[in-house]
Design an enzyme around this catalytic site. Sequence first.
Site, PDB file in Angstrom:
ATOM      1  N   HIS A 199      42.805 -46.490 -13.171  1.00  0.00           N
ATOM      2  CA  HIS A 199      42.504 -45.399 -14.082  1.00  0.00           C
ATOM      3  C   HIS A 199      43.410 -45.466 -15.306  1.00  0.00           C
ATOM      4  CE1 HIS A 199      40.411 -43.639 -10.590  1.00  0.00           C
ATOM      5  NE2 HIS A 199      39.740 -42.939 -11.486  1.00  0.00           N
TER       6      HIS A 199
ATOM      7  N   LYS B 120      46.048 -40.196 -16.098  1.00  0.00           N
ATOM      8  CA  LYS B 120      45.585 -39.696 -14.803  1.00  0.00           C
ATOM      9  C   LYS B 120      46.772 -39.118 -14.034  1.00  0.00           C
ATOM     10  CE  LYS B 120      42.631 -39.473 -11.242  1.00  0.00           C
ATOM     11  NZ  LYS B 120      41.538 -38.497 -11.220  1.00  0.00           N
TER      12      LYS B 120
END
Length: 236
Positions: free
Chosen positions: A133, A137
């Site tokens: 990600h 995040k």
Amino acid sequence: MKIALIGYGKMGKAIEKIAIAKGHEIVLRTNSQQPLEKEQLQQADVAIEFTGPETAYHNILKCFAANVPVVCGSTGWLDALPAVKAVCLEKHQAFLYASNFSIGVNIFFEVNKRLAELMSGQPQYNVVMEEIHHTQKKDAPSGTAITLAEQVMDKVIRKKIWVNEATEQPDELSIISKRIDPAPGTHIITYTSDIDDITISHTAHSREGFASGAVVAAEWLKDKKGIFSMKDVLSL
């Protein structure tokens, strides 16, 4: 449909763009630092909650108190999920939670469960997971990765617990979390043996899939009562 956006970061703004394009009205935009007022919430037909683990639980309860159905995509707070479900049923409210609203990811969940079922009787294969990600995040592993891991452990019973690191313990399921920009989200599950590997993966190209799915979920939840998931929305 009138929508309250609880959480107005990148995801909230992506949801807003899609909702307006579909003819919906945004009647409330708020971030995690702004108090939620009951009177403001009551203007909405449905609320979409994308904040974080520190605020999600209380935001959901405020929606219930305002008699507003709530779609929640916040992760990292699921220890409180049983309490939320209990309040939802007690107060006759509507609640839909998903670790990922992407239609593609929810189909991927079903593929993951089927593959895990097939591999449950094949102890020569070890299973490992990887998720990638963007660097903003907040949680690791992602809520989607945890959902995938729990699905695997439900079928591959030799895996008793997931760990957020590489492991050689046979009863542990390794989830390797990487944070790289730009990366909206990739999840990879690999079954590996001395003879061969089997890999399934899902890669998001943008936030649009998640945002679009959240709007579809909100449209579906309006005027309903009860506890639901994306499986209900998509009839999976």
